[in-house]
Design an enzyme around this catalytic site. Structure first.
Site, PDB file in Angstrom:
ATOM      1  N   GLN A 107       0.833  -1.196   0.000  1.00 55.90           N
ATOM      2  CA  GLN A 107       0.000   0.000   0.000  1.00 55.90           C
ATOM      3  C   GLN A 107       0.874   1.255   0.000  1.00 55.90           C
ATOM      4  O   GLN A 107       0.380   2.348  -0.165  1.00 55.90           O
ATOM      5  CB  GLN A 107      -0.900   0.021   1.241  1.00 55.90           C
ATOM      6  CG  GLN A 107      -1.881  -1.123   1.319  1.00 55.90           C
ATOM      7  CD  GLN A 107      -2.534  -1.208   2.702  1.00 55.90           C
ATOM      8  OE1 GLN A 107      -3.620  -0.684   2.912  1.00 55.90           O
ATOM      9  NE2 GLN A 107      -1.850  -1.808   3.638  1.00 55.90           N
ATOM     10  N   ILE A 109       3.355   4.098  -1.227  1.00 59.96           N
ATOM     11  CA  ILE A 109       3.437   4.803  -2.512  1.00 59.96           C
ATOM     12  C   ILE A 109       4.811   5.438  -2.702  1.00 59.96           C
ATOM     13  O   ILE A 109       5.013   6.227  -3.615  1.00 59.96           O
ATOM     14  CB  ILE A 109       2.342   5.890  -2.581  1.00 59.96           C
ATOM     15  CG1 ILE A 109       2.488   6.898  -1.424  1.00 59.96           C
ATOM     16  CG2 ILE A 109       0.951   5.263  -2.619  1.00 59.96           C
ATOM     17  CD1 ILE A 109       1.528   8.068  -1.491  1.00 59.96           C
ATOM     18  N   HIS A 125      -1.668   0.807  -4.241  1.00 60.88           N
ATOM     19  CA  HIS A 125      -2.163   2.190  -4.150  1.00 60.88           C
ATOM     20  C   HIS A 125      -1.327   3.140  -5.009  1.00 60.88           C
ATOM     21  O   HIS A 125      -1.345   4.356  -4.806  1.00 60.88           O
ATOM     22  CB  HIS A 125      -2.187   2.665  -2.693  1.00 60.88           C
ATOM     23  CG  HIS A 125      -3.236   1.995  -1.874  1.00 60.88           C
ATOM     24  ND1 HIS A 125      -3.226   1.983  -0.494  1.00 60.88           N
ATOM     25  CD2 HIS A 125      -4.330   1.265  -2.225  1.00 60.88           C
ATOM     26  CE1 HIS A 125      -4.275   1.293  -0.044  1.00 60.88           C
ATOM     27  NE2 HIS A 125      -4.956   0.853  -1.067  1.00 60.88           N
ATOM     28  N   CYS A 136      -6.856   4.709 -20.308  1.00 60.52           N
ATOM     29  CA  CYS A 136      -6.304   3.500 -20.953  1.00 60.52           C
ATOM     30  C   CYS A 136      -5.359   2.731 -20.020  1.00 60.52           C
ATOM     31  O   CYS A 136      -4.877   1.666 -20.406  1.00 60.52           O
ATOM     32  CB  CYS A 136      -5.600   3.871 -22.252  1.00 60.52           C
ATOM     33  SG  CYS A 136      -4.052   4.769 -22.027  1.00 60.52           S
ATOM     34  N   CYS A 160      -2.252  11.980 -21.946  1.00 58.17           N
ATOM     35  CA  CYS A 160      -1.712  10.655 -22.260  1.00 58.17           C
ATOM     36  C   CYS A 160      -1.187  10.643 -23.689  1.00 58.17           C
ATOM     37  O   CYS A 160      -1.874  11.102 -24.605  1.00 58.17           O
ATOM     38  CB  CYS A 160      -2.819   9.624 -22.094  1.00 58.17           C
ATOM     39  SG  CYS A 160      -2.344   7.960 -22.556  1.00 58.17           S
ATOM     40  N   CYS A 163      -3.744   7.964 -25.606  1.00 56.61           N
ATOM     41  CA  CYS A 163      -5.158   8.240 -25.908  1.00 56.61           C
ATOM     42  C   CYS A 163      -5.534   9.699 -25.685  1.00 56.61           C
ATOM     43  O   CYS A 163      -6.719  10.038 -25.782  1.00 56.61           O
ATOM     44  CB  CYS A 163      -6.039   7.332 -25.054  1.00 56.61           C
ATOM     45  SG  CYS A 163      -6.111   7.822 -23.331  1.00 56.61           S
ATOM     46  N   GLY A 200       3.315  -3.816   8.987  1.00 56.14           N
ATOM     47  CA  GLY A 200       3.166  -2.372   9.101  1.00 56.14           C
ATOM     48  C   GLY A 200       1.918  -1.798   8.475  1.00 56.14           C
ATOM     49  O   GLY A 200       1.950  -0.768   7.803  1.00 56.14           O
ATOM     50  N   ASN A 245       3.495  -5.941  13.410  1.00 54.92           N
ATOM     51  CA  ASN A 245       2.959  -4.589  13.518  1.00 54.92           C
ATOM     52  C   ASN A 245       3.157  -4.053  14.932  1.00 54.92           C
ATOM     53  O   ASN A 245       3.229  -4.838  15.882  1.00 54.92           O
ATOM     54  CB  ASN A 245       1.462  -4.606  13.169  1.00 54.92           C
ATOM     55  CG  ASN A 245       1.011  -3.252  12.648  1.00 54.92           C
ATOM     56  OD1 ASN A 245       1.602  -2.712  11.720  1.00 54.92           O
ATOM     57  ND2 ASN A 245      -0.013  -2.699  13.277  1.00 54.92           N
TER      58      ASN A 245
HETATM   59  N1  APR Z   1       6.898  -1.179  12.628  1.00 57.26           N
HETATM   60  C1  APR Z   1       5.718  -1.840  12.760  1.00 57.26           C
HETATM   61  N2  APR Z   1       4.502  -1.230  12.724  1.00 57.26           N
HETATM   62  C2  APR Z   1       4.500   0.102  12.553  1.00 57.26           C
HETATM   63  C3  APR Z   1       5.690   0.879  12.433  1.00 57.26           C
HETATM   64  C4  APR Z   1       6.929   0.170  12.477  1.00 57.26           C
HETATM   65  N3  APR Z   1       8.095   0.789  12.346  1.00 57.26           N
HETATM   66  N4  APR Z   1       5.353   2.184  12.259  1.00 57.26           N
HETATM   67  C5  APR Z   1       3.986   2.233  12.284  1.00 57.26           C
HETATM   68  N5  APR Z   1       3.486   0.986  12.468  1.00 57.26           N
HETATM   69  C6  APR Z   1       2.083   0.578  12.448  1.00 57.26           C
HETATM   70  C7  APR Z   1       1.105   1.595  12.997  1.00 57.26           C
HETATM   71  O1  APR Z   1       0.970   1.414  14.386  1.00 57.26           O
HETATM   72  C8  APR Z   1      -0.174   1.231  12.239  1.00 57.26           C
HETATM   73  O2  APR Z   1      -0.858   0.163  12.884  1.00 57.26           O
HETATM   74  O3  APR Z   1       1.737   0.453  11.077  1.00 57.26           O
HETATM   75  C9  APR Z   1       0.342   0.729  10.899  1.00 57.26           C
HETATM   76  C10 APR Z   1       0.208   1.743   9.770  1.00 57.26           C
HETATM   77  O4  APR Z   1      -1.154   1.866   9.499  1.00 57.26           O
HETATM   78  P1  APR Z   1      -1.716   3.082   8.624  1.00 57.26           P
HETATM   79  O5  APR Z   1      -1.085   4.334   9.048  1.00 57.26           O
HETATM   80  O6  APR Z   1      -3.202   2.987   8.651  1.00 57.26           O
HETATM   81  O7  APR Z   1      -1.157   2.773   7.170  1.00 57.26           O
HETATM   82  P2  APR Z   1      -1.752   1.750   6.085  1.00 57.26           P
HETATM   83  O8  APR Z   1      -2.338   0.563   6.738  1.00 57.26           O
HETATM   84  O9  APR Z   1      -0.711   1.530   5.085  1.00 57.26           O
HETATM   85  O10 APR Z   1      -2.920   2.659   5.434  1.00 57.26           O
HETATM   86  C11 APR Z   1      -3.621   2.159   4.351  1.00 57.26           C
HETATM   87  O11 APR Z   1      -4.742   4.238   3.998  1.00 57.26           O
HETATM   88  O12 APR Z   1      -4.508   6.447   4.129  1.00 57.26           O
HETATM   89  C12 APR Z   1      -4.622   5.435   3.253  1.00 57.26           C
HETATM   90  O13 APR Z   1      -3.856   5.206   1.046  1.00 57.26           O
HETATM   91  C13 APR Z   1      -3.409   5.314   2.365  1.00 57.26           C
HETATM   92  O14 APR Z   1      -2.222   3.298   1.718  1.00 57.26           O
HETATM   93  C14 APR Z   1      -2.785   3.994   2.804  1.00 57.26           C
HETATM   94  C15 APR Z   1      -3.966   3.246   3.367  1.00 57.26           C
HETATM   95 ZN    ZN Z   2      -4.421   6.891 -22.035  1.00 54.02          ZN
END
Ligand code: APR
Ligand code: ZN
Length: 281
Positions: A107, A109, A125, A136, A160, A163, A200, A245
């Site tokens: 997820q 970027i 993402h 396209c 693009c 297209c 994460g 996590n």
């Molecule tokens: N090690 C382990 N876990 C971690 C660390 C680390 N160093 N740093 C942060 N975390 C945990 C946080 O506690 C949290 O539970 O990682 C998780 C990150 O969660 P989010 O911030 O919600 O990120 P993500 O799950 O990638 O979000 C999904 O939401 O905002 C949109 O498009 C955006 O891709 C993103 C999507």
């Molecule tokens: Zn295109």
């Protein structure tokens, strides 16, 4: 913790098709904020999250204005050009080199999995380093367009080359459909895998958060068919789902994952690689 790290190493060595699912928590130790952690962007600025729900609609309504906002504004993740992969990214590269990890579904970027050297990365993402044509599906490196020049010559939006439709950043905004190629390939990996290493992510954003549930459901259905004698299942172990996590997630509390190794990805993943190497000696 040690026993869980050893357990994860054994599970990885036993697996035939292990994949990693990663989120913003992978990159916090590279200096890039996450969204919903204690220091997350949305946690600190809930208004910014509300505005983010309008971005895709703004692009559809007026692509020129969307680009003026993008080019005129400050990126919420800060300047990513200097960001470096951390030992967590590098550990996933090592697992790939050992022939254990087959792909990384991310997820994030920020392009750090690519920068670290991972070979099969599905950017669910999108990426801040790329542009994409929503009509396209063609993607471009951001450097292929002189966006600032187009703005100065009042020639926005960029179009693009295939297209001629207005193109946008490759990053997938809230309410925007996941590009069909990466959605298809990710579903296929979730269906094929027998081990998921989820690193994460708060696992609250869909449809990405559905992938572990699809893998778990596939196992349940296979077992039911096996029990009803309808299907001969080669190996009963099916899918092992491991979370790494800082905090428990809905996958933990709903029992979708088999176990959580609670802590920092850049500390735990390298220790798992060390344990894999030791066990395979
Ligand atoms: N090690 C382990 N876990 C971690 C660390 C680390 N160093 N740093 C942060 N975390 C945990 C946080 O506690 C949290 O539970 O990682 C998780 C990150 O969660 P989010 O911030 O919600 O990120 P993500 O799950 O990638 O979000 C999904 O939401 O905002 C949109 O498009 C955006 O891709 C993103 C999507
Ligand atoms: Zn295109």
């Amino acid at each position: 913790m040690d026993s869980l790290i050893e357990r994860a190493a054994r599970d990885l060595l036993k697996s035939n098709h292990a994949i990693a699912l990663t989120g913003a928590g992978m990159s916090t130790e590279s200096g890039i904020p996450d969204f919903r952690g204690p220091n997350g962007i949305w946690t600190k600025d809930p208004e910014a999250e509300k505005r983010a729900y309008q971005t895709y609609h703004n692009f559809l309504r007026n692509p020129k204005e969307y680009w003026e906002d993008v080019l005129g504004g400050r990126s919420m993740l800060g300047d990513l050009t200097g960001a470096r992969p951390n030992p967590g990214h590098e550990a996933l590269v090592e697992l790939e080199k050992l022939g254990i990890l087959k792909s990384v579904l991310t997820q994030t970027i920020d392009g750090l999995h690519d920068k670290a050297g991972s070979q099969r990365v599905l950017e669910y993402h999108g990426s801040v380093l790329k542009l994409r044509c929503p009509s396209c599906g063609t993607r471009y490196e951001r450097s292929e367009y002189d966006l600032q020049g187009l703005m100065l010559e009042d020639k926005l939006p960029p179009r693009c080359n295939k297209c001629s439709s207005p193109i946008k950043g490759d990053v997938v905004h809230f309410n925007e459909p996941i590009p069909s190629d990466v959605a298809h390939d990710s579903l296929e990996e979730a269906w094929k895998c027998d081990l998921m290493l989820i690193c994460g992510t708060s696992a609250v954003v869909y449809p990405f958060a559905q992938l572990p549930r699809i893998a778990r459901q596939r196992q349940v259905e296979a077992q039911q068919k096996a029990e009803s004698g309808l299907l001969f299942v080669k190996n009963e172990s099916a899918t092992t789902i491991i979370e790494i996590n800082a905090d428990p997630t809905p996958l933990t509390t709903e029992g979708i994952s088999d176990y959580l190794i609670q802590g920092r990805t850049a500390e735990i993943l390298p220790r798992i690689v060390e344990a894999v190497k030791k066990l395979s000696q």
